[in-house]
Design an enzyme around this catalytic site. Structure first.
Site, mmCIF file in Angstrom:
data_model
loop_
_atom_site.group_PDB
_atom_site.id
_atom_site.type_symbol
_atom_site.label_atom_id
_atom_site.label_comp_id
_atom_site.label_asym_id
_atom_site.label_seq_id
_atom_site.Cartn_x
_atom_site.Cartn_y
_atom_site.Cartn_z
ATOM 1 N NE ARG A 195 6.298 19.490 -6.462
ATOM 2 C CZ ARG A 195 5.081 19.348 -6.951
ATOM 3 N NH1 ARG A 195 4.508 20.336 -7.583
ATOM 4 N NH2 ARG A 195 4.433 18.221 -6.797
ATOM 5 C CE LYS A 240 -14.859 12.324 -4.949
ATOM 6 N NZ LYS A 240 -15.234 13.668 -5.451
ATOM 7 N N GLY A 274 0.170 12.613 -6.481
ATOM 8 C CA GLY A 274 0.550 13.529 -5.401
ATOM 9 C C GLY A 274 0.496 12.863 -4.040
ATOM 10 N N GLY A 310 -1.513 14.361 -12.033
ATOM 11 C CA GLY A 310 -2.450 14.172 -13.142
ATOM 12 C C GLY A 310 -1.755 13.940 -14.481
HETATM 13 P P1 ADP Z 1 -3.119 10.370 -5.713
HETATM 14 O O1 ADP Z 1 -2.979 11.844 -5.412
HETATM 15 O O2 ADP Z 1 -1.908 9.596 -5.255
HETATM 16 O O3 ADP Z 1 -3.458 10.115 -7.144
HETATM 17 P P2 ADP Z 1 -5.847 10.364 -4.782
HETATM 18 O O4 ADP Z 1 -5.834 11.866 -4.766
HETATM 19 O O5 ADP Z 1 -6.668 9.696 -5.794
HETATM 20 O O6 ADP Z 1 -4.326 9.822 -4.846
HETATM 21 O O7 ADP Z 1 -6.395 9.832 -3.399
HETATM 22 C C1 ADP Z 1 -5.777 10.094 -2.186
HETATM 23 C C2 ADP Z 1 -6.789 10.222 -1.094
HETATM 24 O O8 ADP Z 1 -7.584 9.060 -0.994
HETATM 25 C C3 ADP Z 1 -6.133 10.407 0.234
HETATM 26 O O9 ADP Z 1 -6.569 11.657 0.768
HETATM 27 C C4 ADP Z 1 -6.648 9.251 1.058
HETATM 28 O O10 ADP Z 1 -6.913 9.565 2.404
HETATM 29 C C5 ADP Z 1 -7.929 8.900 0.350
HETATM 30 N N1 ADP Z 1 -8.376 7.537 0.684
HETATM 31 C C6 ADP Z 1 -7.842 6.372 0.293
HETATM 32 N N2 ADP Z 1 -8.516 5.335 0.838
HETATM 33 C C7 ADP Z 1 -9.500 5.852 1.608
HETATM 34 C C8 ADP Z 1 -10.543 5.307 2.421
HETATM 35 N N3 ADP Z 1 -10.676 3.992 2.565
HETATM 36 N N4 ADP Z 1 -11.370 6.172 3.045
HETATM 37 C C9 ADP Z 1 -11.222 7.502 2.907
HETATM 38 N N5 ADP Z 1 -10.268 8.080 2.155
HETATM 39 C C10 ADP Z 1 -9.412 7.282 1.503
HETATM 40 MG MG MG Z 2 -4.405 13.384 -4.937
#
Ligand code: ADP
Ligand code: MG
Length: 394
Positions: free
Chosen positions: A37, A199, A350, A374
Site C-alpha cells: 500500500r 457470511k 480483503g 467493502g
Molecule cells: P472477503 O474479505 O474476501 O470479502 P469474507 O471476509 O467475506 O471475504 O470471508 C472470508 C472468510 O470466510 C475467511 O476467513 C474464510 O476462512 C471464511 N470461510 C470461507 N468458507 C468457510 C467455511 N466453509 N468455513 C469456515 N469459514 C469459511
Molecule cells: Mg474479509
C-alpha cells in the site's frame, strides 16, 4: 468521472493534504510486514512533489483503541522514506493535528512531505466531525483523496475535509474506479460471478445485484451453506445463518438457473488443526464443511473456463488452514487462466486478495485486483460512494 482529477489541479507552490490508505499490516511492534500500500501511493506523491507542491499525508491504520502504539504510522513514514528517497517528517506526539504538526506543515517547502499520525487516534475521525475536518483542512490549500478502500465511509478525512478544500482524486482511486466501472455497464458474456466468504448477511446487496446482472453465480464458502440450508439440506456445523434462510430461498426461487451451489464438500468434525477432512456428498449432522469438494471444483472450473467476464469475491473455504485452501486455490488458478484469453477478470475483497497470494498468484494474473474491500463491494453494486461524491465537480 465528473469529479476533479489530480491532474486538473494547479499544484505549483501549493500545500496538498493527501488521504491515503496506509492501513498496512504489522507485527506486534507495529513494524510493516507488507508495504504494497505504501508502494501504491508513490505515483500520486511523486506527481504532487514534481509539480512543485508540498504534501501533508494522512491515513488511518487498523482499529486502535485510544492511541495504541502498535498502530502508529511512524514505521510507515520510515518505509516511505526509503521508497521515495526523501525525509518524511512526523510530529512527535500528541493530537493528530497538534501545534507541532501545524508548524511542520506551515514550514514545508515545495517538494517536501510529512505524515500525520493515525487518524483514528482521534475519535472524531470516525464520528465525521466538522471540527476535525476544519483542523485537517487548515493544514493545506488542496485535498487529494487516493484512499479508495475508505470511500464507502463517512469518516471526517473522507467526506468532511472536501467541504473546506478544492478536492480531487489521485491515481490509485482512478485505477479502482476505471476498472470496477467496467463491471457495471455492457460486459462480454458469459459473465460469471464467484462469491464466497463467511457470511451472506455482510454481502446481501452484492449477491442480489450480481444475480440480476451475471449469467452464473458460483457460490462457495460459508455463504453456500445458508443457501443449502434454505433448500432443506443438512449443513451440520458448517457456518450458516439461520436468520437468512428466507432471503436465500427467495433468491433461489427467482434465480434458480443462475446459482451454482457446491454438490460435495470436505467435512471435518470441528474446525480444529487436529481434525482430518474427508470428502462427502452430503454434510453429516455432526460435521462441518470447510472446503468445496472435488466434483464442485470441476463444475466451477467448467463455468469459469467459459466466462468472458469474472468478478470474484470471497474464499470458497476456510483457507487460512492450508489443508482447506485447495478449493479456493483452484478457483484462483482457473480465473487466472482467463486473462490471457482476453477475458476481463476482477478479484476484490480483503481475504480474497490474501487467497490469491496464498495460491501463489499476484495481481498480474488478473485484469484487476481491487484493494477496496467493502468499498469495492459497494461500488460494483452501482452504489455511489460518499468519499467520491464529496470531491469537487469538474
Ligand atoms: P472477503 O474479505 O474476501 O470479502 P469474507 O471476509 O467475506 O471475504 O470471508 C472470508 C472468510 O470466510 C475467511 O476467513 C474464510 O476462512 C471464511 N470461510 C470461507 N468458507 C468457510 C467455511 N466453509 N468455513 C469456515 N469459514 C469459511
Ligand atoms: Mg474479509
Amino acid at each position: 468521472m465528473r469529479k476533479l482529477f489530480i491532474e486538473d489541479l494547479k499544484l505549483a507552490g501549493k500545500r496538498v493534504l493527501v488521504r491515503l490508505d496506509y492501513n498496512v499490516p504489522g507485527d506486534a511492534e507495529g513494524r510493516v510486514t507488507n508495504d504494497a500500500r505504501i508502494t501504491a501511493s508513490l505515483p500520486t506523491l511523486r506527481h504532487i512533489l514534481a509539480e512543485g507542491a508540498s504534501a501533508v499525508l494522512c491515513s488511518h491504520r487498523s482499529r486502535p483503541k485510544g492511541d495504541e502504539p502498535r498502530y502508529s504510522l511512524r514505521p510507515v513514514a520510515a518505509r516511505l522514506e526509503e521508497l521515495i528517497g526523501l525525509p518524511v517528517g512526523m510530529a512527535r506526539r500528541g493530537a493528530v493535528v497538534s501545534d507541532e504538526a501545524r508548524n511542520m506543515a506551515a514550514a514545508l517547502s515545495p517538494g517536501e512531505l510529512m505524515l500525520l499520525e493515525n487518524l483514528r487516534y482521534d475519535p472524531r475521525e470516525q464520528e465525521g466531525r466538522e471540527e476535525l475536518a476544519r483542523e485537517l483542512a487548515s493544514l493545506a490549500d488542496l485535498f487529494v483523496n487516493d484512499a479508495f478502500p475508505v470511500c464507502h465511509r463517512k469518516d471526517t478525512s473522507v467526506v468532511g475535509v472536501p467541504r473546506f478544500l478544492k478536492s480531487a482524486y489521485g491515481y490509485q482511486l482512478r485505477e479502482e474506479v476505471e476498472n470496477l466501472s467496467q463491471l457495471l455497464g455492457e460486459v462480454q458474456r458469459p459473465y460469471v460471478g464467484i462469491m464466497g466468504g463467511a457470511k451472506i448477511s455482510t454481502k446481501l446487496g452484492v449477491v442480489k445485484s450480481f444475480l440480476e446482472r451475471v449469467d452464473r453465480l458460483l457460490v462457495g464458502g460459508g455463504m453456500a451453506y445458508t443457501f443449502l440450508a434454505a433448500l432443506g439440506r443438512e449443513v451440520g456445523g458448517s457456518i450458516h445463518e439461520p436468520d437468512y434462510l428466507e432471503y436465500a430461498k427467495d433468491l433461489l426461487l427467482r434465480h434458480a438457473d443462475k446459482i451454482v451451489l457446491p454438490t460435495d464438500h470436505y467435512v471435518v468434525e470441528r474446525i480444529d488443526p487436529a481434525c482430518k477432512a474427508r470428502l462427502a456428498d452430503e454434510i453429516p449432522a455432526d460435521r462441518a464443511a470447510v472446503d468445496i469438494g472435488d466434483a464442485t471444483r470441476r463444475r466451477f472450473a467448467e463455468e469459469i473456463a467459459r466466462a468472458r467476464t469474472v468478478f470474484w469475491n470471497g474464499p470458497v473455504g476456510y483457507f487460512e488452514d492450508s489443508r482447506f485452501a485447495e478449493g479456493t486455490r483452484s478457483v484462483a488458478r482457473e480465473v487466472a487462466k482467463l486473462k490471457a484469453k482476453g477475458a476481463f477478470t476482477v478479484v476484490g475483497g480483503g481475504d480474497s486478495v490474501a487467497a490469491v497470494e496464498d495460491a501463489g498468484l499476484d495481481s498480474a494474473s488478473f485484469s484487476f485486483v481491487s484493494t477496496g474491500g467493502g468499498a469495492s463491494l459497494e461500488f460494483v453494486q452501482g452504489k455511489e460512494l460518499p468519499g467520491i461524491e464529496a470531491l469537487t465537480d469538474r
